[in-house]
Design a protein around this motif. Structure first.
Motif, PDB file in Angstrom:
ATOM      1  N   LEU A   1       0.846  -1.197   0.000  1.00 31.58           N
ATOM      2  CA  LEU A   1       0.000   0.000   0.000  1.00 31.58           C
ATOM      3  C   LEU A   1       0.876   1.239   0.000  1.00 31.58           C
ATOM      4  CD1 LEU A   1      -3.155   0.633   0.300  1.00 31.58           C
ATOM      5  CD2 LEU A   1      -2.558   1.304   2.633  1.00 31.58           C
ATOM      6  N   ASP A   2       0.611   2.158  -0.940  1.00 27.08           N
ATOM      7  CA  ASP A   2       1.412   3.378  -0.987  1.00 27.08           C
ATOM      8  C   ASP A   2       0.720   4.514  -0.234  1.00 27.08           C
ATOM      9  OD1 ASP A   2      -0.539   4.474  -2.664  1.00 27.08           O
ATOM     10  OD2 ASP A   2       0.652   4.285  -4.480  1.00 27.08           O
ATOM     11  N   ALA A   3       1.354   5.665  -0.236  1.00 24.64           N
ATOM     12  CA  ALA A   3       0.854   6.808   0.534  1.00 24.64           C
ATOM     13  C   ALA A   3      -0.472   7.339   0.018  1.00 24.64           C
ATOM     14  CB  ALA A   3       1.897   7.928   0.535  1.00 24.64           C
ATOM     15  N   LYS A   4      -0.803   7.038  -1.241  1.00 22.04           N
ATOM     16  CA  LYS A   4      -2.068   7.488  -1.812  1.00 22.04           C
ATOM     17  C   LYS A   4      -3.212   6.534  -1.494  1.00 22.04           C
ATOM     18  CE  LYS A   4       0.139   9.728  -5.789  1.00 22.04           C
ATOM     19  NZ  LYS A   4       0.215   9.758  -7.272  1.00 22.04           N
ATOM     20  N   GLY A   5      -2.891   5.408  -0.861  1.00 21.25           N
ATOM     21  CA  GLY A   5      -3.926   4.421  -0.594  1.00 21.25           C
ATOM     22  C   GLY A   5      -4.112   3.456  -1.737  1.00 21.25           C
ATOM     23  N   ASN A   6      -3.190   3.434  -2.698  1.00 15.81           N
ATOM     24  CA  ASN A   6      -3.258   2.471  -3.801  1.00 15.81           C
ATOM     25  C   ASN A   6      -2.813   1.100  -3.314  1.00 15.81           C
ATOM     26  OD1 ASN A   6      -4.054   4.264  -5.929  1.00 15.81           O
ATOM     27  ND2 ASN A   6      -1.976   5.072  -5.930  1.00 15.81           N
ATOM     28  N   LEU A   7      -3.646   0.111  -3.500  1.00 14.43           N
ATOM     29  CA  LEU A   7      -3.279  -1.259  -3.157  1.00 14.43           C
ATOM     30  C   LEU A   7      -2.608  -1.900  -4.361  1.00 14.43           C
ATOM     31  CD1 LEU A   7      -3.497  -3.496  -0.980  1.00 14.43           C
ATOM     32  CD2 LEU A   7      -5.518  -4.301  -2.196  1.00 14.43           C
ATOM     33  N   ILE A   8      -1.382  -2.338  -4.179  1.00 15.22           N
ATOM     34  CA  ILE A   8      -0.627  -2.982  -5.247  1.00 15.22           C
ATOM     35  C   ILE A   8      -0.666  -4.483  -4.988  1.00 15.22           C
ATOM     36  CG2 ILE A   8       1.611  -3.137  -6.404  1.00 15.22           C
ATOM     37  CD1 ILE A   8       2.129  -0.273  -5.339  1.00 15.22           C
ATOM     38  N   ASP A   9      -1.345  -5.173  -5.873  1.00 15.59           N
ATOM     39  CA  ASP A   9      -1.640  -6.600  -5.668  1.00 15.59           C
ATOM     40  C   ASP A   9      -1.126  -7.375  -6.868  1.00 15.59           C
ATOM     41  OD1 ASP A   9      -2.657  -9.045  -5.049  1.00 15.59           O
ATOM     42  OD2 ASP A   9      -4.758  -8.453  -5.050  1.00 15.59           O
ATOM     43  N   LEU A  10       0.124  -7.816  -6.794  1.00 16.12           N
ATOM     44  CA  LEU A  10       0.776  -8.469  -7.921  1.00 16.12           C
ATOM     45  C   LEU A  10       0.372  -9.928  -8.080  1.00 16.12           C
ATOM     46  CD1 LEU A  10       4.355  -7.021  -7.381  1.00 16.12           C
ATOM     47  CD2 LEU A  10       2.731  -6.338  -9.142  1.00 16.12           C
ATOM     48  N   LEU A  11      -0.051 -10.565  -6.994  1.00 16.28           N
ATOM     49  CA  LEU A  11      -0.281 -12.011  -7.028  1.00 16.28           C
ATOM     50  C   LEU A  11      -1.718 -12.395  -6.677  1.00 16.28           C
ATOM     51  CD1 LEU A  11       3.010 -13.262  -5.309  1.00 16.28           C
ATOM     52  CD2 LEU A  11       2.565 -12.860  -7.726  1.00 16.28           C
ATOM     53  N   ASN A  12      -2.632 -11.448  -6.851  1.00 16.59           N
ATOM     54  CA  ASN A  12      -4.051 -11.737  -6.591  1.00 16.59           C
ATOM     55  C   ASN A  12      -4.301 -12.076  -5.118  1.00 16.59           C
ATOM     56  OD1 ASN A  12      -6.387 -11.488  -8.051  1.00 16.59           O
ATOM     57  ND2 ASN A  12      -6.497 -13.638  -8.648  1.00 16.59           N
ATOM     58  N   GLY A  13      -3.519 -11.478  -4.242  1.00 14.82           N
ATOM     59  CA  GLY A  13      -3.636 -11.768  -2.823  1.00 14.82           C
ATOM     60  C   GLY A  13      -4.947 -11.326  -2.204  1.00 14.82           C
ATOM     61  N   LYS A  14      -5.497 -10.212  -2.678  1.00 13.70           N
ATOM     62  CA  LYS A  14      -6.772  -9.731  -2.118  1.00 13.70           C
ATOM     63  C   LYS A  14      -7.892 -10.719  -2.430  1.00 13.70           C
ATOM     64  CE  LYS A  14      -9.531  -5.520  -1.731  1.00 13.70           C
ATOM     65  NZ  LYS A  14     -10.842  -5.906  -2.272  1.00 13.70           N
ATOM     66  N   HIS A  15      -7.873 -11.270  -3.611  1.00 12.81           N
ATOM     67  CA  HIS A  15      -8.859 -12.290  -3.982  1.00 12.81           C
ATOM     68  C   HIS A  15      -8.739 -13.496  -3.047  1.00 12.81           C
ATOM     69  CE1 HIS A  15      -9.940 -16.030  -6.158  1.00 12.81           C
ATOM     70  NE2 HIS A  15     -10.988 -15.325  -6.550  1.00 12.81           N
ATOM     71  N   ASP A  16      -7.501 -13.917  -2.772  1.00 13.99           N
ATOM     72  CA  ASP A  16      -7.289 -15.073  -1.907  1.00 13.99           C
ATOM     73  C   ASP A  16      -7.720 -14.780  -0.468  1.00 13.99           C
ATOM     74  OD1 ASP A  16      -6.318 -16.499  -4.055  1.00 13.99           O
ATOM     75  OD2 ASP A  16      -4.228 -15.997  -3.651  1.00 13.99           O
ATOM     76  N   ILE A  17      -7.531 -13.531  -0.033  1.00 22.26           N
ATOM     77  CA  ILE A  17      -8.008 -13.139   1.296  1.00 22.26           C
ATOM     78  C   ILE A  17      -9.523 -13.231   1.357  1.00 22.26           C
ATOM     79  CG2 ILE A  17      -8.286 -11.170   2.862  1.00 22.26           C
ATOM     80  CD1 ILE A  17      -5.449 -10.299   2.050  1.00 22.26           C
ATOM     81  N   ASN A  18     -10.179 -12.697   0.346  1.00 23.42           N
ATOM     82  CA  ASN A  18     -11.646 -12.731   0.315  1.00 23.42           C
ATOM     83  C   ASN A  18     -12.182 -14.159   0.290  1.00 23.42           C
ATOM     84  OD1 ASN A  18     -11.733  -9.934   0.311  1.00 23.42           O
ATOM     85  ND2 ASN A  18     -11.845  -9.783  -1.926  1.00 23.42           N
ATOM     86  N   LYS A  19     -11.453 -15.048  -0.378  1.00 25.73           N
ATOM     87  CA  LYS A  19     -11.886 -16.446  -0.500  1.00 25.73           C
ATOM     88  C   LYS A  19     -11.380 -17.313   0.656  1.00 25.73           C
ATOM     89  CE  LYS A  19     -14.000 -16.144  -4.507  1.00 25.73           C
ATOM     90  NZ  LYS A  19     -15.448 -16.417  -4.648  1.00 25.73           N
ATOM     91  N   ARG A  20     -10.611 -16.691   1.589  1.00 25.57           N
ATOM     92  CA  ARG A  20      -9.983 -17.444   2.682  1.00 25.57           C
ATOM     93  C   ARG A  20      -9.163 -18.613   2.121  1.00 25.57           C
ATOM     94  NH1 ARG A  20     -11.790 -13.384   4.698  1.00 25.57           N
ATOM     95  NH2 ARG A  20     -12.660 -13.190   6.792  1.00 25.57           N
ATOM     96  N   LYS A  21      -8.397 -18.290   1.107  1.00 28.49           N
ATOM     97  CA  LYS A  21      -7.613 -19.283   0.390  1.00 28.49           C
ATOM     98  C   LYS A  21      -6.132 -19.035   0.640  1.00 28.49           C
ATOM     99  CE  LYS A  21      -6.943 -21.036  -4.351  1.00 28.49           C
ATOM    100  NZ  LYS A  21      -7.315 -20.830  -5.775  1.00 28.49           N
ATOM    101  N   LEU A  22      -5.413 -20.053   1.083  1.00 27.99           N
ATOM    102  CA  LEU A  22      -3.995 -19.932   1.381  1.00 27.99           C
ATOM    103  C   LEU A  22      -3.190 -20.467   0.191  1.00 27.99           C
ATOM    104  CD1 LEU A  22      -2.177 -19.008   3.745  1.00 27.99           C
ATOM    105  CD2 LEU A  22      -1.963 -21.419   4.352  1.00 27.99           C
ATOM    106  N   VAL A  23      -2.436 -19.566  -0.432  1.00 33.51           N
ATOM    107  CA  VAL A  23      -1.669 -19.907  -1.629  1.00 33.51           C
ATOM    108  C   VAL A  23      -0.205 -19.606  -1.391  1.00 33.51           C
ATOM    109  CG1 VAL A  23      -1.395 -19.529  -4.109  1.00 33.51           C
ATOM    110  CG2 VAL A  23      -3.671 -19.364  -3.069  1.00 33.51           C
ATOM    111  N   PHE A  24       0.633 -20.633  -1.507  1.00 38.50           N
ATOM    112  CA  PHE A  24       2.080 -20.418  -1.378  1.00 38.50           C
ATOM    113  C   PHE A  24       2.605 -19.662  -2.589  1.00 38.50           C
ATOM    114  CE2 PHE A  24       3.218 -22.871   2.293  1.00 38.50           C
ATOM    115  CZ  PHE A  24       2.263 -23.888   2.396  1.00 38.50           C
ATOM    116  N   ILE A  25       3.648 -18.865  -2.351  1.00 40.58           N
ATOM    117  CA  ILE A  25       4.367 -18.208  -3.440  1.00 40.58           C
ATOM    118  C   ILE A  25       5.578 -19.066  -3.773  1.00 40.58           C
ATOM    119  CG2 ILE A  25       5.636 -16.154  -4.162  1.00 40.58           C
ATOM    120  CD1 ILE A  25       3.933 -14.560  -2.186  1.00 40.58           C
ATOM    121  N   GLY A  26       5.624 -19.579  -4.995  1.00 41.58           N
ATOM    122  CA  GLY A  26       6.698 -20.466  -5.373  1.00 41.58           C
ATOM    123  C   GLY A  26       6.469 -21.870  -4.841  1.00 41.58           C
ATOM    124  N   ASP A  27       7.535 -22.642  -4.841  1.00 42.33           N
ATOM    125  CA  ASP A  27       7.459 -24.033  -4.402  1.00 42.33           C
ATOM    126  C   ASP A  27       7.571 -24.093  -2.881  1.00 42.33           C
ATOM    127  OD1 ASP A  27       7.647 -26.730  -3.956  1.00 42.33           O
ATOM    128  OD2 ASP A  27       9.370 -27.059  -5.277  1.00 42.33           O
TER     129      ASP A  27
END
Length: 205
Positions: A177-203
């Protein structure tokens, strides 16, 4: 270690587990979550905060202080990780971590020059702790892992969010999150939070 193992056990019992390989998923430029709408909250010394994260900036007034301080010394800074995850699921936000695009030793000198208290016990991991009103904030420069030993690693400098995000553990902890309140979500993490889904990054193995 015990707490972390309990967390993983809970995940296997109650959450959908997946693995996210960032090697083919990074599509520059940075992706900004399009669902966030512009808000009208504005304060002196800080730009407009998006409605979704307005309350976060009100929960801890030091957030604005840290953003303004970084901007005043020409350093880019973002909130990262668990604080954003907890905020989005309405859990109490306690630890707030930041990441910067600058050498942490140089940033430490800038903080000290502004008469701020800094603890550098973790500086070999490229992390310092800024102390404001007896509250601690970890500030780390962009990093990448060279060699990993479980939860420990030998790290080196990285130079972008795209590199830094690869060393996070789960996508739910990969939000910035930057100073403007922009959420930077490179890996679809917000979607996974909403779905209560735990996804590893990488192996994960």
């Amino acid at each position: 270690v015990i707490g972390f193992c309990i967390f993983i056990l809970f995940a296997f019992l109650y959450l959908e587990i997946d693995s996210y390989d960032p090697s083919y998923s990074y599509q520059p430029p940075l992706l900004i979550d399009g669902k966030i709408k512009d808000g009208t909250f504005q304060e002196k010394g800080i730009r407009i905060i998006k409605n979704e994260f307005k309350k976060l900036f009100e929960i801890d007034k030091n957030i604005k202080v840290i953003f303004n301080l970084a901007e005043s010394v020409d350093t880019k800074i973002w909130i990262v990780g668990g604080a954003l995850r907890d905020y989005l699921i309405n859990r109490e936000v306690t630890d707030i971590d930041f990441v910067i695009n600058e050498d942490v030793n140089k940033f430490k000198k800038k903080l000290i020059a502004n008469n701020l208290k800094v603890n550098d016990v973790y500086i070999k991991y490229k992390t310092i702790t800024l102390i404001i009103h007896q509250k601690e904030y970890h500030i780390t420069r962009f990093r990448k892992d060279l060699v990993s030993f479980g939860r420990f690693a030998i790290v080196d400098n990285a130079y972008s969010l795209n590199e830094d995000v690869k060393r996070r553990d789960f996508t739910i902890n990969s939000l910035y999150l930057d100073a403007k309140g922009n959420l930077i979500d490179l890996l679809n993490g917000k979607h996974d939070i909403n779905k209560r889904k735990l996804v590893f990054i990488g192996d994960p193995i």
